[in-house]
Design an enzyme around this catalytic site. Structure first.
Site, PDB file in Angstrom:
ATOM      1  N   CYS A   1       0.852  -1.181   0.000  1.00 27.74           N
ATOM      2  CA  CYS A   1       0.000   0.000   0.000  1.00 27.74           C
ATOM      3  C   CYS A   1       0.890   1.233   0.000  1.00 27.74           C
ATOM      4  O   CYS A   1       2.044   1.182   0.435  1.00 27.74           O
ATOM      5  CB  CYS A   1      -0.925  -0.005   1.218  1.00 27.74           C
ATOM      6  SG  CYS A   1      -2.134   1.340   1.199  1.00 27.74           S
TER       7      CYS A   1
ATOM      8  N   GLY B   1      -4.058  -4.677   0.949  1.00 26.63           N
ATOM      9  CA  GLY B   1      -3.296  -3.562   0.442  1.00 26.63           C
ATOM     10  C   GLY B   1      -4.111  -2.524  -0.300  1.00 26.63           C
ATOM     11  O   GLY B   1      -5.250  -2.298  -0.023  1.00 26.63           O
TER      12      GLY B   1
ATOM     13  N   THR C   1     -12.240  -1.390  -3.449  1.00 25.65           N
ATOM     14  CA  THR C   1     -12.086  -0.587  -2.241  1.00 25.65           C
ATOM     15  C   THR C   1     -10.679  -0.004  -2.271  1.00 25.65           C
ATOM     16  O   THR C   1      -9.704  -0.745  -2.331  1.00 25.65           O
ATOM     17  CB  THR C   1     -12.279  -1.428  -0.970  1.00 25.65           C
ATOM     18  OG1 THR C   1     -13.632  -1.903  -0.926  1.00 25.65           O
ATOM     19  CG2 THR C   1     -12.015  -0.607   0.270  1.00 25.65           C
TER      20      THR C   1
ATOM     21  N   CYS D   1     -23.521 -11.510  11.320  1.00 29.26           N
ATOM     22  CA  CYS D   1     -23.023 -12.825  10.910  1.00 29.26           C
ATOM     23  C   CYS D   1     -24.134 -13.707  10.335  1.00 29.26           C
ATOM     24  O   CYS D   1     -23.881 -14.544   9.464  1.00 29.26           O
ATOM     25  CB  CYS D   1     -22.365 -13.526  12.100  1.00 29.26           C
ATOM     26  SG  CYS D   1     -20.992 -12.604  12.828  1.00 29.26           S
TER      27      CYS D   1
ATOM     28  N   ASP E   1       5.425  26.543  19.509  1.00 25.72           N
ATOM     29  CA  ASP E   1       6.283  25.457  19.045  1.00 25.72           C
ATOM     30  C   ASP E   1       6.535  25.538  17.537  1.00 25.72           C
ATOM     31  O   ASP E   1       7.644  25.286  17.068  1.00 25.72           O
ATOM     32  CB  ASP E   1       5.645  24.106  19.391  1.00 25.72           C
ATOM     33  CG  ASP E   1       6.460  22.933  18.882  1.00 25.72           C
ATOM     34  OD1 ASP E   1       7.594  22.757  19.345  1.00 25.72           O
ATOM     35  OD2 ASP E   1       5.954  22.208  18.006  1.00 25.72           O
TER      36      ASP E   1
ATOM     37  N   LEU F   1     -16.887 -14.224   1.226  1.00 21.97           N
ATOM     38  CA  LEU F   1     -15.666 -15.019   1.315  1.00 21.97           C
ATOM     39  C   LEU F   1     -14.514 -14.122   0.881  1.00 21.97           C
ATOM     40  O   LEU F   1     -14.705 -13.176   0.119  1.00 21.97           O
ATOM     41  CB  LEU F   1     -15.736 -16.254   0.414  1.00 21.97           C
ATOM     42  CG  LEU F   1     -16.850 -17.262   0.715  1.00 21.97           C
ATOM     43  CD1 LEU F   1     -16.889 -18.337  -0.362  1.00 21.97           C
ATOM     44  CD2 LEU F   1     -16.650 -17.893   2.092  1.00 21.97           C
TER      45      LEU F   1
ATOM     46  N   ARG G   1     -15.264  -7.969  -5.244  1.00 23.69           N
ATOM     47  CA  ARG G   1     -14.648  -6.691  -4.890  1.00 23.69           C
ATOM     48  C   ARG G   1     -13.136  -6.895  -4.809  1.00 23.69           C
ATOM     49  O   ARG G   1     -12.664  -7.833  -4.167  1.00 23.69           O
ATOM     50  CB  ARG G   1     -15.177  -6.174  -3.550  1.00 23.69           C
ATOM     51  CG  ARG G   1     -14.533  -4.845  -3.128  1.00 23.69           C
ATOM     52  CD  ARG G   1     -15.247  -4.231  -1.936  1.00 23.69           C
ATOM     53  NE  ARG G   1     -16.614  -3.865  -2.285  1.00 23.69           N
ATOM     54  CZ  ARG G   1     -16.953  -2.752  -2.909  1.00 23.69           C
ATOM     55  NH1 ARG G   1     -16.029  -1.874  -3.264  1.00 23.69           N
ATOM     56  NH2 ARG G   1     -18.219  -2.486  -3.171  1.00 23.69           N
TER      57      ARG G   1
END
Length: 637
Positions: free
Chosen positions: A80, A127, A154, A313, A607, A319, A123
């Site tokens: 990734c 990564g 995704t 669930c 800072d 899967l 889908r």
């Protein structure tokens, strides 16, 4: 380098141009030179064809509880270009050698086999799937599988704007984009990389190409981004987005803690307080993981993924195949079966299906629950299918395209947001995120729920919009003559507020940082080497308000309903004027939260500027007004 021979099994499954799908749907291929219709427009035609030619579902993909697994998620890579805090351990993860990852032929072989058995949605994940060089070709090959209704991806969105036109033409018809904050500096802290502009550009490219809704995944984590819930929801007013709030989930190495998880009910309550007219939408599919809601009159919608507090669930149809070829029947389960090894040893299609069927048949009724899951050994999310990881990436080049529709605030009048952030990231420098934020992963954040900041276009002086005008305070009552945080013997003690009534409490505090002309000019022009002092100070002030009880020993935990930090440049004094406001409904006030917020914001400005000048003065830290409490309201003259 010699190519590894493709096993005979692969050729049988891949085929050469003849399809043998269990759906029995007729095969239609475009003629040479004929362009196919855009994937988004073609989807209804494909679904109609599938309904007319559907066949009984495969027994190999049906578990012992009758759940039919028609949705396959395939990880194309473990790599990734981001390093999200919740996705992978801070020290990184060992990557699988390239030779042990699935080849393109193996990915397509497995996809064809699963589609033949009844999978109608695939889908592509990672990564980060869009860093794989042949991802467009993979989508095109998947699109040729008759029986496959949906091809989705995704992605973290970094490469999306560049690749999406090609992916859509190849057949991609669903897009999920991960985005956990609308604050650029916080984005860099969460993902440990730059790229906010690229993600926003990708979202707008998806809208431009007709994807509707464009799904945006937001993992909500207490103490980090739960204060942005309302900002994300507000995006759906003018954009066709489905903002999906995801409960923070435990994976190996991400230091999950129950106190960091913001539950669905808590998130929903926060949104309903702002939009009480929020409507629940009917579920599109029985296997849907999202609880969808819509604000009347808004284009888009919001959804909640309740994996932890209210698992789904019982209707799970998913899967997963990891990048190294292992089949996972449950995201939170540790058991895996290597399909890669079976392919490479020349296993027949029947042998593959027998192994797949056995794994599916062993799938449990439900996962072990969030507390047990957090103790179980499982892959880090990055090695299952998430959206982030590996080598250094250069800073994203800011775009000046149409993504200003997202109404990200403009800290300085006359200076474009993209220019500000370009300056902020100039020279590959990451803004210094306050230590309070850095400590989030190592500590248990307090129980707080904060709304965030909205558009400040109406107030060009400030980073955040002006607070609503407070009610005219009543005359302050005389202060008590006795200290409340000591007992009768003079020892420190925490005040008992258990019997006090809950009332609306508001407090506003201020601070001033006198910078001097040189540092002031650099802040005004956003030329500090450390980055944008105003953005980082604003973020620090918000974080400080939420962590006050951890910094001030005798302060109570307060459930804040609103935190707002404004920073204003005063050219007559070469100063930054800070105002912090906090609001809650409870038994104790929030003046300490407001004062802490203003103080830490001022310290952060110091800072950020100290390398330029040490002749900086912090002062005028004071309570401006407060409402509520036994001693009445207070308003400084």
């Amino acid at each position: 380098m010699a190519l590894r021979p493709v096993p005979q099994m692969l050729w049988r499954v891949l085929g050469t141009g003849v399809r043998n799908c269990s759906s029995g749907a007729p095969v239609t291929q475009p003629r040479p030179g004929e362009s196919s219709q855009p994937a988004v427009e073609e989807l209804p035609r494909r679904r109609q064809s599938l309904r007319e030619h559907s066949a009984p579902f495969s027994t190999f993909l049906t578990d012992s509880f009758g759940r039919q697994h028609s949705y396959l998620r395939i990880s194309l890579t473990e790599k990734c270009n981001l390093r999200c805090q919740y996705c992978m351990p801070e020290e990184g993860v060992p990557l699988t050698p390239k030779a042990d990852l699935l080849t393109t032929e193996e990915v397509l072989a497995l996809a064809r086999l699963f589609v033949k058995e009844g999978v109608d949605k695939i889908r592509l994940t990672g990564g980060e799937p869009l860093i794989r060089p042949d991802v467009v070709d993979i989508v095109a090959q998947l699109h040729r599988l008759e029986g496959l209704r949906t091809i989705g991806v995704t992605t973290n969105g970094i490469n999306l704007a560049r690749l999406l036109p090609q992916l859509q033409k190849a057949g991609l018809n669903a897009v999920n984009i991960s985005l956990d904050t609308l604050v650029p500096a916080k984005f860099e802290f969460i993902v440990r990389r730059r790229g906010f502009h690229k993600v926003m550009e990708g979202i707008h490219k998806a809208i431009e190409l007709g994807y509707s809704p464009v799904k945006v995944n937001c993992v909500v984590m207490r103490g980090l981004n739960e204060d942005e819930l309302l900002d994300f929801a507000a995006l759906t007013e003018g954009l066709p987005l489905d903002i999906r709030f995801i409960e923070y989930m435990p994976f190996d190495g991400n230091r999950w803690n129950f106190k960091k998880m913001v539950s669905y009910k808590e998130m929903l309550d926060t949104v309903q307080q702002r939009w009480p007219e929020l409507e629940k939408l009917p579920e599109e599919e029985e296997s849907s993981t999202a609880k969808a809601f819509k604000i009347p009159g808004f284009q888009g919608q919001i959804s909640f993924i309740t994996s932890m507090s209210e698992h789904f669930c019982g209707t799970c149809n998913r899967l997963r195949i990891t990048a190294d070829g292992n089949l996972k029947v449950c995201l939170f389960g540790s058991s895996e079966v290597s399909l890669r090894d079976l392919l490479r040893t020349g296993a027949s299609e029947e042998e593959l299906l027998r192994i797949i069927g056995a794994a599916v048949g062993r799938k449990k009724r439900q996962h072990a629950g969030m507390f047990n899951i957090s103790q179980m050994k499982n892959r880090p999310m990055i090695l299952i299918e998430s959206q982030r990881m590996l080598p250094d990436s250069p800073p994203a080049i800011p775009s000046v395209s149409s993504w200003d529709l997202l109404r990200v605030y403009n800290p300085r009048p006359g200076v474009s947001f993209s220019r500000q952030t370009a300056t902020l990231w100039k020279g590959h420098r990451v803004p210094q995120i306050p230590l309070l934020a850095q400590q989030w992963l190592q500590s248990d954040p307090p129980q707080r729920h904060c709304s965030s900041l909205s558009d400040s276009a109406t107030n060009p002086k400030c980073l955040s919009p002006g607070a609503q005008a407070p009610a005219t305070p009543s005359e302050p009552q005389p202060p008590s003559g006795q200290l409340t945080h000591v007992d009768s013997k003079g020892r420190a003690a925490m005040v008992d507020v258990g019997r006090k009534p809950d009332t609306e409490r508001v407090a506003v505090a201020s601070a001033v940082v006198l910078l001097g002309p040189v540092a002031f000019r650099l802040v005004q022009e956003n030329q500090l080497k450390k980055g944008d002092a105003l953005v980082v100070a604003q973020l620090a002030g918000i974080q400080a308000a939420k962590l006050t009880s951890q910094l001030i020993p005798l302060c109570h935990h307060v459930s804040l309903s609103h935190v707002q930090v404004q920073l204003e440049l005063d050219s007559t004094r070469h100063a930054v004027v800070i105002q912090a406001s906090c609001r809650t409904h409870g038994p104790t006030g929030v003046e300490m939260e407001a004062l802490t917020s203003a103080s830490v914001a001022a310290l952060t400005v110091y800072d950020m500027c100290k390398a330029v000048s040490r002749d900086i003065v912090l002062g005028e830290i004071q309570l401006i007004y407060k409402t509520g409490g036994q001693r009445g309201d207070f308003h400084r003259a």
